[in-house]
Scaffold this motif. Structure first.
Motif, PDB file in Angstrom:
ATOM      1  N   PHE A 133     100.207 -27.618  -3.320  1.00 39.03           N
ATOM      2  CA  PHE A 133      99.350 -27.354  -4.483  1.00 39.03           C
ATOM      3  C   PHE A 133      98.140 -28.286  -4.479  1.00 39.03           C
ATOM      4  O   PHE A 133      97.000 -27.828  -4.670  1.00 39.03           O
ATOM      5  N   VAL A 134      98.359 -29.575  -4.292  1.00 35.82           N
ATOM      6  CA  VAL A 134      97.260 -30.547  -4.321  1.00 35.82           C
ATOM      7  C   VAL A 134      96.237 -30.237  -3.230  1.00 35.82           C
ATOM      8  O   VAL A 134      95.019 -30.292  -3.466  1.00 35.82           O
ATOM      9  N   PHE A 135      96.724 -29.885  -2.034  1.00 34.69           N
ATOM     10  CA  PHE A 135      95.811 -29.560  -0.934  1.00 34.69           C
ATOM     11  C   PHE A 135      94.914 -28.381  -1.307  1.00 34.69           C
ATOM     12  O   PHE A 135      93.685 -28.442  -1.161  1.00 34.69           O
ATOM     13  N   VAL A 136      95.506 -27.291  -1.790  1.00 31.90           N
ATOM     14  CA  VAL A 136      94.724 -26.105  -2.147  1.00 31.90           C
ATOM     15  C   VAL A 136      93.797 -26.408  -3.328  1.00 31.90           C
ATOM     16  O   VAL A 136      92.632 -25.996  -3.339  1.00 31.90           O
ATOM     17  N   PHE A 137      94.301 -27.138  -4.320  1.00 26.73           N
ATOM     18  CA  PHE A 137      93.520 -27.464  -5.511  1.00 26.73           C
ATOM     19  C   PHE A 137      92.256 -28.242  -5.141  1.00 26.73           C
ATOM     20  O   PHE A 137      91.147 -27.917  -5.600  1.00 26.73           O
ATOM     21  N   LEU A 138      92.397 -29.258  -4.297  1.00 32.02           N
ATOM     22  CA  LEU A 138      91.241 -30.065  -3.907  1.00 32.02           C
ATOM     23  C   LEU A 138      90.335 -29.311  -2.944  1.00 32.02           C
ATOM     24  O   LEU A 138      89.102 -29.422  -3.012  1.00 32.02           O
ATOM     25  N   ALA A 139      90.927 -28.523  -2.040  1.00 34.63           N
ATOM     26  CA  ALA A 139      90.118 -27.786  -1.063  1.00 34.63           C
ATOM     27  C   ALA A 139      89.247 -26.747  -1.748  1.00 34.63           C
ATOM     28  O   ALA A 139      88.055 -26.605  -1.417  1.00 34.63           O
ATOM     29  N   LEU A 140      89.796 -26.020  -2.720  1.00 31.35           N
ATOM     30  CA  LEU A 140      89.015 -24.993  -3.403  1.00 31.35           C
ATOM     31  C   LEU A 140      87.985 -25.588  -4.357  1.00 31.35           C
ATOM     32  O   LEU A 140      86.983 -24.944  -4.667  1.00 31.35           O
ATOM     33  N   HIS A 141      88.238 -26.804  -4.811  1.00 34.24           N
ATOM     34  CA  HIS A 141      87.212 -27.500  -5.584  1.00 34.24           C
ATOM     35  C   HIS A 141      86.158 -28.146  -4.680  1.00 34.24           C
ATOM     36  O   HIS A 141      85.197 -28.747  -5.177  1.00 34.24           O
ATOM     37  N   ARG A 142      86.386 -28.043  -3.370  1.00 39.08           N
ATOM     38  CA  ARG A 142      85.456 -28.564  -2.359  1.00 39.08           C
ATOM     39  C   ARG A 142      85.191 -30.056  -2.537  1.00 39.08           C
ATOM     40  O   ARG A 142      84.064 -30.537  -2.330  1.00 39.08           O
ATOM     41  N   ASN A 143      86.218 -30.759  -2.926  1.00 39.93           N
ATOM     42  CA  ASN A 143      86.107 -32.209  -3.074  1.00 39.93           C
ATOM     43  C   ASN A 143      86.669 -32.858  -1.815  1.00 39.93           C
ATOM     44  O   ASN A 143      87.849 -33.218  -1.736  1.00 39.93           O
ATOM     45  N   ARG A 144      85.820 -32.979  -0.810  1.00 39.89           N
ATOM     46  CA  ARG A 144      86.272 -33.465   0.493  1.00 39.89           C
ATOM     47  C   ARG A 144      86.723 -34.915   0.445  1.00 39.89           C
ATOM     48  O   ARG A 144      87.664 -35.299   1.136  1.00 39.89           O
ATOM     49  N   SER A 145      86.045 -35.718  -0.371  1.00 38.46           N
ATOM     50  CA  SER A 145      86.402 -37.138  -0.412  1.00 38.46           C
ATOM     51  C   SER A 145      87.827 -37.337  -0.944  1.00 38.46           C
ATOM     52  O   SER A 145      88.633 -38.054  -0.346  1.00 38.46           O
ATOM     53  N   LEU A 146      88.140 -36.673  -2.073  1.00 36.25           N
ATOM     54  CA  LEU A 146      89.497 -36.792  -2.613  1.00 36.25           C
ATOM     55  C   LEU A 146      90.526 -36.169  -1.677  1.00 36.25           C
ATOM     56  O   LEU A 146      91.651 -36.669  -1.546  1.00 36.25           O
ATOM     57  N   LEU A 147      90.153 -35.077  -1.011  1.00 34.09           N
ATOM     58  CA  LEU A 147      91.067 -34.440  -0.076  1.00 34.09           C
ATOM     59  C   LEU A 147      91.383 -35.370   1.090  1.00 34.09           C
ATOM     60  O   LEU A 147      92.544 -35.486   1.520  1.00 34.09           O
ATOM     61  N   LEU A 148      90.372 -36.061   1.587  1.00 34.38           N
ATOM     62  CA  LEU A 148      90.583 -37.012   2.676  1.00 34.38           C
ATOM     63  C   LEU A 148      91.430 -38.195   2.215  1.00 34.38           C
ATOM     64  O   LEU A 148      92.313 -38.665   2.943  1.00 34.38           O
ATOM     65  N   VAL A 149      91.174 -38.665   0.996  1.00 33.03           N
ATOM     66  CA  VAL A 149      91.966 -39.776   0.463  1.00 33.03           C
ATOM     67  C   VAL A 149      93.430 -39.364   0.316  1.00 33.03           C
ATOM     68  O   VAL A 149      94.344 -40.093   0.715  1.00 33.03           O
ATOM     69  N   ALA A 150      93.661 -38.178  -0.249  1.00 30.74           N
ATOM     70  CA  ALA A 150      95.029 -37.696  -0.427  1.00 30.74           C
ATOM     71  C   ALA A 150      95.729 -37.528   0.922  1.00 30.74           C
ATOM     72  O   ALA A 150      96.897 -37.907   1.079  1.00 30.74           O
ATOM     73  N   GLY A 151      95.014 -36.976   1.888  1.00 28.07           N
ATOM     74  CA  GLY A 151      95.592 -36.827   3.224  1.00 28.07           C
ATOM     75  C   GLY A 151      95.909 -38.163   3.867  1.00 28.07           C
ATOM     76  O   GLY A 151      96.967 -38.329   4.496  1.00 28.07           O
ATOM     77  N   VAL A 177      96.529 -41.034   2.327  1.00 27.18           N
ATOM     78  CA  VAL A 177      97.672 -41.634   1.625  1.00 27.18           C
ATOM     79  C   VAL A 177      98.979 -41.009   2.104  1.00 27.18           C
ATOM     80  O   VAL A 177      99.974 -41.713   2.345  1.00 27.18           O
ATOM     81  N   LEU A 178      98.987 -39.683   2.271  1.00 28.43           N
ATOM     82  CA  LEU A 178     100.195 -38.998   2.732  1.00 28.43           C
ATOM     83  C   LEU A 178     100.589 -39.453   4.132  1.00 28.43           C
ATOM     84  O   LEU A 178     101.764 -39.745   4.396  1.00 28.43           O
ATOM     85  N   VAL A 179      99.606 -39.524   5.032  1.00 32.98           N
ATOM     86  CA  VAL A 179      99.882 -39.971   6.402  1.00 32.98           C
ATOM     87  C   VAL A 179     100.379 -41.410   6.403  1.00 32.98           C
ATOM     88  O   VAL A 179     101.324 -41.771   7.131  1.00 32.98           O
TER      89      VAL A 179
END
Length: 470
Positions: free
Chosen positions: A275-293, A295-297
């Motif tokens: 859900f978080v991945f799709v939510f951030l990707a569709l909002h086109r927020n690359r910075s938060l998406l990279l941060v979330a990724g 943190v997960l890694v």
């Protein structure tokens, strides 16, 4: 749909009746029925039934008169009822089963009240086929009480989708829905914190971990509920500007995520991550998406607990063939393989129509399939599975299409939340029994499908302007 309406022609003298006329007639009939049934109940039935029947009739009239208020109340009530799983209701039912059955009857009446809107729904022919398959599946179940419970469980989500499509076609009604569903999460979160503080997890060890079930009957229900409340919280955080409200919503969301983590339940965790991945990707927020990724890694690379809980994903490519592979995913792969082998070794008619409702355990050595898609196939066959998957695929497609028209920020965020939820549903149904087998998640997901149709209907009503209200 004209041929469908012709199946129920208007009675002489009733042509052209409006919804208000129908409601007045239903209220009048209900009032007469209330007086009659109350009298008979007092004279001939035990006290609890004497009390329950008039209450049920009054509730029916309220539901028919105030449908939006009632649908929101049903959702809010279901969230609370889930915490009362231990309360018996009589007649062999628990409190949640009794609630589901009663609400299903009310939903049927609400659909009858808005029969034209139901007949006009794009999914109506497929819902009709779904109900027919349910009836075929129910006919193979010998116990009447179980049949009623299963029909309510599998049929009520479809009615919720149809009714949400009709009654939530305004921005105000949708906001009220998500405000109250979000508020409904406060009590489960508070109870989860209470049980955590009082040491419940220490008495609920599973797979080597102290795991929290909160106020729910099991860990899976608690984890999925917390994931749902966290999704709703994230949606509201995204829309709110910095204020005390946004701070309160942030706290709400963080607590829900914390309680989700304390379940150590992999399926809701993976679903929430999707859900978080799709939510951030569709909002086109690359910075938060990279941060979330990142943190997960980092967590997976450094945290031994996370590595242990999700080691099956790497073991799949490294363990020896045979029974060791079958043991992966808490034995899921083995159950899936045996279920497929047993299912496709049956006569053709059983393969086509399934083995009947509640038969999913018969072909999996008496074990839970831990896969809603396999469970559907075993019960209602590949036709039923294709119908259910088709509902999700088409509703998801429509939600994505509506993003092009949703210029209002809140409506756009809502659609993106639903698309993220769709990804969560796919993950959850693949690795567990959630959005089909469990009533509350199923109601919620089909309600969100209905919201998509409502947004689409509102937009089409506004054409040629095209934009949905803010």
């Amino acid at each position: 749909m004209e041929h469908l309406r012709s199946l129920a022609p208007a009675l002489p003298g009733f042509e052209g009746w409006s919804e208000q006329d129908g409601t007045r007639a239903l209220v009048f009939i209900g009032s007469v029925a209330l007086a009659l049934v109350s009298t008979l109940a007092i004279l001939y039935l035990p006290f609890i039934f004497s009390l329950a029947l008039p209450v049920a009739l009054i509730a029916t009239m309220i539901v028919l008169r105030y449908p939006v208020f009632s649908l929101i109340g049903i959702f809010f009530g279901r969230i609370t009822i889930d915490l009362m799983w231990f309360v018996p209701a009589g007649l062999g039912l628990n409190f949640m089963e009794a609630f589901t059955g009663g609400i299903t009857v009310l939903l049927i009446l609400m659909c009858m009240q808005r029969i034209q809107g139901v007949l006009d729904h794009p999914f109506f022919p497929f819902v009709t086929l779904w109900v027919a398959l349910l009836l075929v599946g129910a006919a193979q179940q010998p116990e009447a009480r179980v049949v009623a419970e299963l029909l309510a469980r599998f049929g009520s989500p479809m009615m919720i989708m149809l009714l949400f499509s009709i009654h939530f076609r305004t921005h105000e009604s949708r906001r009220k829905l998500f405000i109250w569903v979000g508020l409904g999460g406060i009590l489960p979160i508070v109870l989860g914190l209470f049980y955590w503080a009082t040491g419940q997890a220490a008495n609920m060890q599973l797979s080597g971990y102290d795991r929290l079930a909160g106020g729910y009957s099991n860990i899976a229900d608690h984890g999925q509920s917390m994931a749902t409340f966290a999704m709703i919280g994230l949606m509201w955080i995204w829309h709110h500007k910095a204020s005390w409200k946004s701070a309160a919503i942030l706290g709400y969301t963080c607590l829900a995520v914390l309680l989700l983590l304390l379940t150590y339940a992999r399926t809701p965790l993976i679903g929430f991550a999707a859900f978080v991945f799709v939510f951030l990707a569709l909002h086109r927020n690359r910075s938060l998406l990279l941060v979330a990724g990142a943190v997960l890694v980092l967590i997976l690379a450094t945290n031994s607990t996370a590595q242990d809980r999700f080691s099956d994903f790497t073991d799949f490519f490294t363990v020896d063939a045979g029974y060791q592979v079958d043991r992966l995913g808490s034995g899921r792969l083995g159950i899936w393989r045996r279920s497929f082998e047993a299912f496709f070794s049956q006569p053709f008619l059983q393969i086509l129509l399934g083995n009947g409702l509640n038969s999913q355990y018969l072909l999996s050595d008496g074990q839970d399939s831990h896969n809603d898609y396999i469970s559907l196939m075993l019960q209602v066959g590949p036709i039923g599975l294709a119908l259910w998957a088709g509902f999700q695929i088409d509703a998801t497609r429509r939600a994505y299409q509506e993003l092009a028209y949703a210029y209002a920020p809140w409506t756009r965020t809502l659609l993106i939340m639903i698309l993220g939820l769709s990804a969560c549903v796919v993950v959850s149904n693949t690795f567990s029994n959630v959005y089909v087998s469990r009533v509350t998640p199923s109601w919620y997901w089909f309600g969100m499908m209905g919201v998509v149709f409502a947004i689409q209907a509102e937009r089409r009503a506004r054409e040629p302007e095209g934009a949905v209200a803010a």
